[in-house]
Scaffold this active site. Sequence first.
Site, short mmCIF file in Angstrom:
data_model
loop_
_atom_site.label_atom_id
_atom_site.label_comp_id
_atom_site.label_asym_id
_atom_site.label_seq_id
_atom_site.Cartn_x
_atom_site.Cartn_y
_atom_site.Cartn_z
CG ASN A 117 47.61 5.66 44.39
OD1 ASN A 117 48.12 5.00 43.49
ND2 ASN A 117 46.43 5.36 44.90
CG HIS A 165 47.56 2.29 41.47
ND1 HIS A 165 46.34 2.91 41.55
CD2 HIS A 165 47.89 2.34 40.15
CE1 HIS A 165 45.96 3.29 40.34
NE2 HIS A 165 46.89 2.96 39.49
CD GLU A 220 44.40 2.10 44.46
OE1 GLU A 220 45.50 2.67 44.35
OE2 GLU A 220 43.37 2.50 43.89
CG ASP A 275 43.87 -3.79 35.81
OD1 ASP A 275 43.63 -3.71 34.58
OD2 ASP A 275 44.56 -2.94 36.41
#
Length: 245
Positions: A133, A135, A140, A66
């Site tokens: 979280n 991800h 996400e 990414d």
Amino acid sequence: MKVLFVKDYAEMSEKGYELIKEIIETKEEPVISMTTGGTPRGIFKLLVEDIHNGLDISHTTIMNLDEYIGPRDAAYTVRTFMYQNLYDLINVQPHNIFLIDGATEDIENEINRYKEILQLYARDIQILGLGTNGHIGANEPGTPFDSTMFLAEHTEATIQSTMKEYNIERNDTPTQMLTLGFTEILEAKKVVLLVSGKHKAKAVRDFLEGDITPACPASVLRNCENTIVIIDEEAASLLDKAKYL
Ligand code: PGA
């Protein structure tokens, strides 16, 4: 999916690095796709050390998962991380270095360019970290499991993690990322997810013991045979251990 429990960050890094090293030493044209951030710093240290000791990476291709949207040389970019933690520290460079351009004016064109690279260079291994979280990459919570490379908006939890990791103010923190989708992540021959620390314990529990659902992105890995998860004691501290004995 195979789960490997280790003691601490150092052991997680060693086990993760062993998998990468084996590929570099045994494949003719190894292709490694890395993640950045706090999780893989230890792996990069081990890799740099081994390169100084003669590990040959001149046939290896290294790419990334990414990239933040922002100036190329900003402190937080994946590009900056890769140069600071690897490419600037070694004398022999990899055969190919591929990075996503997060400063591009043409997102669609950049996605297509990188997707072509992914087609040409089949990844032997994709390294991943786990967000607090749940991800993976910038997929996400709520991202459909059939996502392909896209421009992702960060959730608040991810923005907070980025601020902490790079010691930057809210206003200077990127809010978007170009990321491989689940589809491309899972196309790698081997997928390795590394998790260390107490702050990841809840995400680990949701990931391993909750439902398989886009609400917990990493749960997509649970049915994948090519996936290895390496978890240290602190990150595993909320798990129902009896299930894994
Ligand atoms: P970290 O981030 O390695 O900095 O903890 C992991 C992630 O958010 O993917």
